[in-house]
Enzyme design. Structure first.
Site, PDB file in Angstrom:
ATOM      1  N   GLU A  76       5.356 -31.352  37.659  1.00  0.00           N
ATOM      2  CA  GLU A  76       4.124 -31.075  38.399  1.00  0.00           C
ATOM      3  C   GLU A  76       2.973 -30.692  37.465  1.00  0.00           C
ATOM      4  OE1 GLU A  76       4.339 -27.910  41.183  1.00  0.00           O
ATOM      5  OE2 GLU A  76       2.713 -28.700  42.391  1.00  0.00           O
ATOM      6  N   ASP A  77       3.265 -29.880  36.473  1.00  0.00           N
ATOM      7  CA  ASP A  77       2.177 -29.252  35.710  1.00  0.00           C
ATOM      8  C   ASP A  77       1.959 -29.791  34.306  1.00  0.00           C
ATOM      9  OD1 ASP A  77       1.895 -27.656  37.880  1.00  0.00           O
ATOM     10  OD2 ASP A  77       2.936 -25.932  37.022  1.00  0.00           O
TER      11      ASP A  77
END
Ligand code: MN
Length: 706
Positions: A76-77
């Site tokens: 996600e990051d």
């Protein structure tokens, strides 16, 4: 922060099959991936995944889950992708990380207005592996432990609510009581800190006053059980402020009444001993009526087992007692995680896994809600597994059956939205209205005032709501239109007797209704519109022969009825001659079929053309929308690529080719039969002009009769 070696040591203490290199690699991978990131509290981001992994270690989970804990925020990051994770750590871990990432994405989409219940179900519907949920819950637990560092107050509240409504209940259903309690208490601290402080203060006072009495009672219990040759471990039970708050809310008892009670847990060697101990307590002290529960012989739906009782103990003080075996205790603390066994290998025993098909059970438990008698109702479970959950642009979650389409979605948001729907975007992309939706998609319905449901939608909608709303709309519309058309047809027929629709008197209508036994005049008009009654017959009944004033030579010649776009549902276009807007037309009243529109010159009308009760002069309104088929015949000199050239000329002009057929007449002539759809005569003329400009086209003409 826990160092890599410490983490490995901790896992090894309960799982000797661990591969330390993989765990170390994941640790380093996460460290590198999050290198430049910081948490809200200003500390390096890596603290978070390591803390999550640590929580999972407390639950004694397998190393794939711990690895996932370390990597859970990388997709996600950071720059990491599903494929990088798969290459480095294998499919199992990649799928787990992917699952956790999906849930986080849903969280970002769902704002306050999602139903918590639906969101819980979405999470279950998309988590194919229970370990995804375990990582997600550990993730949430650490985020809640550090929630005070989040600067945005609204975000704090939103996360606390989400935890209370979604993650604490999930932890509860999975039997993870300790984590549930902590999640609830951390949320409580954000949502109502005043109440929490009040309860906490009171609990601390009690604890201070009662420490000695707690020890005394514990000692007394221990002696009593030992005398009866029972080997028992006695644990004092601390209640969380939130559990007391909930009881106060639910049972309407005072804080004093509840927080005064002391709780004990008694752990015994086996089930038999549990019942023995219960008997000993009950014979020595009075039990409080209605408080005894046997969750050993009938476990709670989340498989929790214990004996619960309350007694008036030494000094008549009310005491709550939970009696259980060690495995039951383990389960009560760690829930589903307590089923991981490390007897012979890393892989958890697949038999155990099947025996506790937790995801399936969870689905069942959650769907069932508070309805114990339906526990085994399999159909409901199936219904749930066959759902998809989609978001509105504002983040509300809409539950739909499997195979639902954007139209179903629109109608389940609101009937008006369904009725005025013209297009949709799925995750930002324009998508056909018949596309089947998938869980987690964001659906944006494009609507326009005055748009109407398309009868064609009935071919693919799956919800009863959409189906009946579309039918209802079409029926109403058909009713209105048939009445309107009936009115116009009758008006035309009346003109032949020198009168008009709006000159009709009440007495005339009354007589008509009596003679036809029709319920209302509107009904008669509708029947005319639908072709079930001939307008001239009705006119005959309305105007008796003596009252007729037939205009000289004007019989059945003037005042054509205007046909417009909205008549599309009622009118039929004759297949023999394919009339298009702009053509001179005649209407043929066919009982049961309504008004069929033919070309004025259609050969099939030869017989009936001069029967005014069967034929209606009609005219097109200025604008008629639609696509009308037209049959063309083209005589052509065969050349290379002549079909393609002809077809592209036609489609350039916006005609749709329905069918195309080529027959070779001789070496120099081919005949092309083509059916295209056009808007009207002007459109057709333009297409013909363009086609004629092709050198190979010798002759092109419209086929009017077959
Ligand atoms: Mn996280």
């Amino acid at each position: 922060m826990l160092k890599s070696e410490e983490l490995i040591k901790k896992v090894k203490s309960y799982n000797k099959f661990l591969n330390p290199e993989t765990l170390n690699k994941a640790y380093e991978f996460a460290l590198k991936a999050h290198k430049t990131q910081k948490r809200d509290e200003g500390i390096p981001y890596i603290i978070h995944p390591v803390a999550v992994a640590n929580i999972l270690t407390d639950l004694k989970l397998d190393s794939a889950t711990i690895t996932t804990g370390l990597l859970h925020d990388t997709i996600e990051d950071t720059y990491a992708t599903y494929n990088t994770i798969k290459e480095e750590f294998g499919q199992e871990v990649a799928d787990l990380v992917d699952g956790v990432t999906k849930i986080s994405e849903f969280e970002n989409q769902a704002v306050q207005n999602s139903k918590a219940e639906n969101f819980r179900k979405l999470i279950l519907a998309t988590s194919k592996d229970i370990r995804v949920l375990l990582v997600k819950i550990a993730d949430r637990l650490h985020n809640m432990r550090t929630i005070k560092f989040v600067k945005d107050k609204n975000k704090q509240i939103r996360k606390a609510k989400e935890t209370m409504e979604i993650y604490a209940p999930l932890a509860d259903r999975m039997g993870m009581n300790r984590i549930r309690d902590e999640l609830e208490d951390l949320s409580f601290q954000i949502l109502n800190n005043d109440a929490r402080e009040l309860i906490k203060k009171r609990l601390d006072e009690i604890k201070e006053n009662r420490t000695s009495s707690f020890k005394n009672i514990s000692y007394e219990f221990s002696n009593l059980l030992n005398q009866n040759e029972l080997n028992a471990q006695i644990i004092g039970r601390e209640k969380t402020p939130f559990s007391i708050w909930r009881k106060v809310q639910k049972k309407r008892v005072s804080l004093e009444q509840i927080s005064d009670i002391i709780g004990f847990r008694i752990i015994l060697d086996n089930i038999e001993d549990c019942y023995k101990a219960l008997g000993i307590f009950h014979s020595k002290w009075n039990c409080i009526p209605g408080k005894f529960k046997d969750y050993i012989s009938s476990p709670k739906i989340n498989k929790y087992q214990s004996l619960h009782t309350s007694i008036f103990g030494p000094n008549k003080r009310p005491i709550e007692i939970q009696i259980r075996t060690m495995p039951m205790h383990e389960f009560a603390e760690r829930g589903v995680a307590s089923h991981w066994k490390y007897k012979s290998s890393e892989k958890f025993n697949s038999l155990t896994w099947k025996e506790y098909d937790w995801l399936k059970d969870l689905v069942e438990i959650i769907d069932r809600n508070e309805n114990p008698e339906h526990y085994f109702e399999y159909t409901k479970l199936q219904m749930f597994q066959e759902n998809v959950f989609c978001f509105t642009p504002k983040g509300s979650l809409i539950k739909l059956p499997k195979d639902a389409t954007p139209i179903d979605f629109a109608y389940s948001v609101h009937t008006d939205l369904g009725n005025s729907c013209i297009a949709c975007r799925v995750d930002g992309e324009l998508t056909p209205l018949s596309e089947q939706l998938e869980s987690g998609q964001k659906i944006e319905i494009v609507s326009t005032e005055g748009a109407q449901p398309n009868p064609n939608w009935l071919n693919f909608v799956v919800t009863a709501k959409a189906r009946s709303a579309i039918r209802h709309f079409l029926k109403n519309q058909q009713h209105d239109e048939s009445v309107d058309l009936g009115k116009r047809l009758l008006d035309r027929a009346l003109a032949n007797y020198g009168t008009k629709y709006n000159q009709l008197r009440k007495s005339q209508i009354k007589r008509l209704l009596k003679e036809t036994s029709a319920p209302t005049f509107e009904y008669v008009l509708q029947q005319i519109g639908l072709g079930n009654r001939v307008p001239f017959a009705v006119a005959n009944l309305l105007v008796p022969p003596s009252k007729r004033n037939i205009p000289e030579g004007k019989r059945n010649s003037s005042l054509p009825v205007v046909i417009d776009a909205s008549d599309g549902l009622l009118l039929q276009y004759a297949r023999c001659c394919h009339p298009i807007p702009g053509d001179p037309i005649l209407g043929h009243v066919t009982p049961g079929k309504g008004l069929v529109i033919h070309l004025e010159s259609c050969r099939n009308l030869k017989e009936v053309r001069f029967h005014p009760e069967k034929c209606m002069p009609l005219t097109w309104s200025r604008v008629v929308h639609g696509e009308f088929p037209v049959e063309l015949k083209v005589e052509i000199t065969p050349e290379r690529g002549f079909i393609a050239a002809l077809a592209s000329r036609m489609t350039e002009e916006d005609a749709t080719i329905e069918t195309i057929n080529v027959t070779e007449k001789d070496a120099f002539t081919s005949i092309v039969d083509v059916v295209i759809t056009v808007r009207d005569r002007i459109h057709l003329a333009e297409i013909l002009r363009r086609a004629r400009s092709l050198t190979s086209v010798r002759r092109i003409y419209r086929v009017r009769n077959k």
